[in-house]
Design a protein around this motif. Structure first.
Motif, PDB file in Angstrom:
ATOM      1  N   SER A 181     -37.915  23.900   4.225  1.00 20.69           N
ATOM      2  CA  SER A 181     -38.411  23.574   2.888  1.00 20.69           C
ATOM      3  C   SER A 181     -37.635  24.332   1.814  1.00 20.69           C
ATOM      4  O   SER A 181     -37.239  23.750   0.794  1.00 20.69           O
ATOM      5  N   LEU A 182     -37.410  25.624   2.061  1.00 19.28           N
ATOM      6  CA  LEU A 182     -36.655  26.432   1.077  1.00 19.28           C
ATOM      7  C   LEU A 182     -35.214  25.951   0.965  1.00 19.28           C
ATOM      8  O   LEU A 182     -34.629  25.927  -0.127  1.00 19.28           O
ATOM      9  N   ALA A 183     -34.647  25.520   2.104  1.00 21.46           N
ATOM     10  CA  ALA A 183     -33.252  25.041   2.083  1.00 21.46           C
ATOM     11  C   ALA A 183     -33.094  23.755   1.294  1.00 21.46           C
ATOM     12  O   ALA A 183     -32.032  23.464   0.744  1.00 21.46           O
ATOM     13  N   LEU A 184     -34.183  22.970   1.237  1.00 25.42           N
ATOM     14  CA  LEU A 184     -34.136  21.710   0.478  1.00 25.42           C
ATOM     15  C   LEU A 184     -34.369  21.915  -1.015  1.00 25.42           C
ATOM     16  O   LEU A 184     -34.406  20.962  -1.790  1.00 25.42           O
ATOM     17  N   MET A 190     -44.156  26.015  -3.831  1.00 26.18           N
ATOM     18  CA  MET A 190     -44.159  24.635  -3.327  1.00 26.18           C
ATOM     19  C   MET A 190     -44.166  24.615  -1.807  1.00 26.18           C
ATOM     20  O   MET A 190     -44.843  23.781  -1.180  1.00 26.18           O
ATOM     21  N   THR A 191     -43.421  25.525  -1.198  1.00 20.37           N
ATOM     22  CA  THR A 191     -43.392  25.604   0.273  1.00 20.37           C
ATOM     23  C   THR A 191     -44.769  25.961   0.817  1.00 20.37           C
ATOM     24  O   THR A 191     -45.195  25.431   1.849  1.00 20.37           O
TER      25      THR A 191
END
Length: 292
Positions: A181-184, A190-191
């Protein structure tokens, strides 16, 4: 050496098995005892009248055994407690799992642990001395006792359960999901609410249901702050008596059918708790399946 180790392992296994059997037998004995003592009332009182009448006068002539007001009292107090404790418990659980660090996190966990260990009578005293005067002043309640005060006390008591299980459930979320999620490009917040909370929802729900079980089964603290009135509750400021309060209050002087009716009340409470535990088991199994 190998033989002695084998004997030790077998001995430990037998001790564990014996402990498990004692637990199972205890539950069976309690279940049989409660039903054996309580079911005979239904030979004299219609079960539907017992459950859906609010007329409780066990010492009148003829006696009346209706526990609907106690069921509604338990529902009001438990619902009020969850309404207050769930948002706070979830917020603290998320904070402890994802944001709290260092010494402050250790102190916070220590405080939550202490909350879980405080005897219920202390919570009752706190509610009677500190919360009921506040409710009396704010809402012009004659005594300050009633559903709202009991709900606040129970909310504090259920917080440790909800907080701890929320934290554990969030920490169990696979790290790959969080990193993905963080990579996107998602932010930390939000994660949390788009990935972590949905992934841990079954565990979080199980914590809420366990908190519900703690609230509906509590006796001493509620007895001190709910007002103990045999009336149908009409609002948050109403005095009330719950199922557990009714058993604890009347058991001191009950005899004959009156005493049997208290065991029957215990059966109703037992069925409530059994349903809650079955719901927890279902949610936990669902969580395991989702993790596979």
């Amino acid at each position: 050496m190998k033989s002695s180790k084998s004997v030790l392992e077998v001995t430990v296994e037998k001790i564990f098995l014996l402990s498990a059997l004692i637990s199972v037998i205890s539950v069976i004995f309690i279940t049989v005892f409660i039903f054996q003592e309580g079911l005979p009332l239904f030979a004299k009182v219609n079960p539907l009248k017992f459950l859906f009448s609010s007329n409780w006068a066990p010492t009148a002539e003829p006696p009346q055994y209706g526990i609907l007001s106690f069921i509604m009292g338990s529902v009001w107090v438990t619902a009020g407690a969850l309404l207050l404790s769930v948002p706070i418990g979830l917020a603290v659980g998320i904070f402890m799992a994802e944001m709290a660090e260092g010494r402050f996190a250790d102190i916070l966990r220590l405080v939550v642990g202490l909350l879980a260990g405080i005897p219920s009578v202390i919570y009752g005293l706190f509610g009677y001395i500190a919360i009921s005067p506040l409710i009396r002043t704010l809402f012009k309640s004659p005594t300050g006792l009633g559903i709202l005060t009991a709900s606040i006390v129970l909310a504090i008591m259920t917080l440790p359960t909800i907080i701890n299980i929320t934290e554990v459930s969030l920490r169990a979320v696979p790290q790959e999901l969080v990193e993905g999620s963080l990579a996107l490009g998602a932010t930390h917040w939000m994660t949390i609410y788009r990935v972590m909370v949905p992934s841990a929802r079954s565990g979080i729900l199980a914590g809420i249901v366990l908190g519900m079980g703690r609230a509906i089964g509590e006796t001493m603290a509620v007895l001190m702050v709910a007002g103990n009135a045999v009336t149908m509750p009409k609002g948050p400021l109403s005095l009330t008596r719950t199922l557990t309060m009714n058993i604890a209050t009347d058991m001191k002087y009950a005899a004959d059918d009156h005493a049997v009716s208290l065991f029957t009340t215990g059966i109703v409470l037992f069925v409530f708790i059994l349903g809650i535990n079955m719901l927890v088991q279902y949610l936990m199994k669902k969580a395991v399946k989702e993790d596979v």
